[in-house]
Design a protein around this motif. Structure first.
Motif, PDB file in Angstrom:
ATOM      1  N   GLN A  34       0.749  -1.111  -0.165  1.00  0.00           N
ATOM      2  CA  GLN A  34       0.162   0.030  -0.092  1.00  0.00           C
ATOM      3  C   GLN A  34       0.915   1.347  -0.121  1.00  0.00           C
ATOM      4  O   GLN A  34       0.763   2.116  -0.786  1.00  0.00           O
ATOM      5  N   LYS A  35       1.898   1.207   0.805  1.00  0.00           N
ATOM      6  CA  LYS A  35       2.723   2.467   0.905  1.00  0.00           C
ATOM      7  C   LYS A  35       3.362   2.547  -0.534  1.00  0.00           C
ATOM      8  O   LYS A  35       3.463   3.978  -1.060  1.00  0.00           O
ATOM      9  N   ASN A  36       3.880   1.531  -1.262  1.00  0.00           N
ATOM     10  CA  ASN A  36       4.635   1.596  -2.351  1.00  0.00           C
ATOM     11  C   ASN A  36       3.563   2.242  -3.468  1.00  0.00           C
ATOM     12  O   ASN A  36       3.942   2.964  -4.452  1.00  0.00           O
ATOM     13  N   ILE A  37       2.372   1.412  -3.455  1.00  0.00           N
ATOM     14  CA  ILE A  37       1.447   2.143  -4.566  1.00  0.00           C
ATOM     15  C   ILE A  37       1.094   3.691  -4.158  1.00  0.00           C
ATOM     16  O   ILE A  37       1.042   4.249  -5.164  1.00  0.00           O
ATOM     17  N   GLU A  38       0.880   4.192  -2.943  1.00  0.00           N
ATOM     18  CA  GLU A  38       0.736   5.535  -2.643  1.00  0.00           C
ATOM     19  C   GLU A  38       1.857   6.478  -3.117  1.00  0.00           C
ATOM     20  O   GLU A  38       1.596   7.356  -3.638  1.00  0.00           O
ATOM     21  N   LYS A  39       2.916   5.938  -2.713  1.00  0.00           N
ATOM     22  CA  LYS A  39       4.012   6.911  -3.076  1.00  0.00           C
ATOM     23  C   LYS A  39       4.165   6.882  -4.713  1.00  0.00           C
ATOM     24  O   LYS A  39       4.444   8.009  -5.244  1.00  0.00           O
ATOM     25  N   GLU A  40       4.339   5.914  -5.248  1.00  0.00           N
ATOM     26  CA  GLU A  40       4.514   5.862  -6.589  1.00  0.00           C
ATOM     27  C   GLU A  40       3.284   6.679  -7.526  1.00  0.00           C
ATOM     28  O   GLU A  40       3.452   7.270  -8.343  1.00  0.00           O
ATOM     29  N   LEU A  41       2.070   5.977  -7.254  1.00  0.00           N
ATOM     30  CA  LEU A  41       1.080   6.448  -7.977  1.00  0.00           C
ATOM     31  C   LEU A  41       0.858   8.113  -7.547  1.00  0.00           C
ATOM     32  O   LEU A  41       0.316   8.856  -8.398  1.00  0.00           O
ATOM     33  N   GLY A  42       1.272   8.575  -6.307  1.00  0.00           N
ATOM     34  CA  GLY A  42       1.023   9.955  -6.141  1.00  0.00           C
ATOM     35  C   GLY A  42       2.008  10.674  -6.890  1.00  0.00           C
ATOM     36  O   GLY A  42       1.612  11.775  -7.413  1.00  0.00           O
ATOM     37  N   ALA A  43       3.224  10.254  -7.091  1.00  0.00           N
ATOM     38  CA  ALA A  43       4.303  10.982  -7.931  1.00  0.00           C
ATOM     39  C   ALA A  43       3.815  11.034  -9.518  1.00  0.00           C
ATOM     40  O   ALA A  43       3.968  11.917 -10.118  1.00  0.00           O
TER      41      ALA A  43
END
Length: 399
Positions: A34-43
């Motif tokens: 979830q953290k990876n998804i939020e970080k990368e998709l946010g960027a």
């Protein structure tokens, strides 16, 4: 029939950690994903919004737009690879462990009697699990792995969890908080939820070690960076620790000397162990001990601690098991159970007690008949040495 019926609820009392540990491991995998998804998709979303804004204003350069799109595609591909690796290396294996453990627990629900061969096999596997749990808690990881491999129950035991515990405890015993702090970072949300101060204690110890080495400027910088954020809940300890800037380990006294005490490292090991056990819902005692406590508590009597009334067949009277029995209360029996001192068997209506005529010592009919058959009808009390004919014994009635 009731005595042989399997009490599934009673069996499951010990099994919560068995299912909870892999579940918590999978939750970690989920949170990391979830953290990876939020970080990368946010960027990616930020870059896409910026590109759209430039396009609407007419300020977009085709080459810059292509570079921005390429960068977004690379981020998306990197995220996909990262998630695939996480699922392959951690997610899928953990799901398999959960599946096998739940199947193992479900198997006991179809067993009706404790005397069935199926329950005997299931109970043997459970005992193997408890033995491995005991060996892991006592640092015998090689033995645990060997037993797990021989019995084919690698997915039913928590070897990797205890391997991590041992690794972190070894680091703490070498006076290094790095491994423990990394674990705290991975479990920050869970520790905060239960209000566990382990991270603060570790940070405080690192500050103490800097003052012990008289690296005072580094200690002040460390305090501002890591300790001040705990000011609201740990103000007293932070203020005491701040005084160590003025005291060396030799000149310190009272509470400041206790802060320099190296025994704090052992306390940190204990605190870490309690924290990881709590998060994994593992009991602080080995499961084998807890199961034995339950059995010993049902047998423990004051007579077990009287030299004249000890029974060779009683687990409580055994010197080794008796040590475990000191931790549990005496048993409470609504109806007394009378056990023959000679055979260790329960005396009841089929094997009623018989008393010697002079001293009144009591043994089971079965034991005395066997003694009489070997001594031409004569019986002798092992304790008082009273001898009489079997016919002179008096039957004792249990009321």
């Amino acid at each position: 029939m009731a005595a042989t019926t399997l009490n599934v609820d009673g069996v499951m009392l010990f099994e919560q950690p068995f299912a909870r540990v892999p579940y918590e491991n999978y939750r970690k995998v989920f949170r990391t994903s979830q953290k990876n998804i939020e970080k990368e998709l946010g960027a990616i979303q930020t870059a896409a919004s910026e590109l759209a804004r430039k396009a609407r204003s007419g300020a977009a350069n085709p080459e810059d737009a292509l570079r921005s799109i390429d960068a977004m595609m690379k981020r998306a591909e990197g995220l996909k690879k990262k998630l695939n690796d996480l699922q392959t290396n951690s997610g899928a294996p953990t799901l398999q462990v959960i599946r096998e453990r739940l199947q193992h627990l479900a198997a006991v629900e179809d067993i009706e009697s404790v005397r069935s061969p199926e329950f005997a096999r299931w109970a043997d596997t459970r005992l193997d699990r408890w033995l491995i749990d005991w060996t892991l808690r006592h640092g015998r990881e090689k033995t645990a792995r060997r037993i797990a491999a021989q019995k084919g129950i690698g997915t039913l035991v928590d070897i990797e969890l205890f391997s991590d515990i041992r690794r972190i405890e070894d680091a703490l015993s070498r006076h290094s908080c790095t491994e423990a702090l990394a674990w705290c970072s991975e479990n920050k949300a869970a520790l905060r939820k239960v209000k566990n101060p382990l991270e603060f204690e570790l940070r405080l110890q690192e500050f103490i070690e800097l003052t012990r080495a008289r690296k005072l400027m580094d200690a002040i910088t460390y305090q501002k960076k890591y300790l001040i954020q705990w000011q609201e809940s740990q103000a007293v300890q932070i203020n005491q620790a701040s005084a160590l800037l003025a005291y060396t380990p030799i000149s310190a006294f009272g509470p400041y000397k206790r802060l320099y005490d190296l025994s704090r490292w052992q306390t940190l090991i204990q605190s870490f162990r309690v924290a990881i056990y709590n998060l994994s819902t593992l009991p602080t005692e080995p499961l084998l001990h807890l199961a034995m406590y339950a059995g010993l508590a049902s047998l423990k009597l004051p007579a077990c601690y009287n030299q004249e009334t000890t029974n060779i067949d009683c687990p409580i009277c055994d010197p080794d098991l008796g040590k475990l029995a000191t931790e549990v209360p005496f048993s409470h029996h609504v109806n007394s159970t009378i056990v023959c001192r000679i055979t260790g068997k329960i005396m009841d209506s089929d094997n009623f007690p018989m008393a010697f005529p002079e001293h009144g010592t009591v043994y089971s009919r079965e034991a005395l008949e066997d003694m009489a058959s070997r001594n031409e009808g004569q019986v002798t009390c092992p304790r008082t040495k009273e001898t009489c004919h079997f016919a002179d014994l008096r039957k004792v009635y249990i009321s």
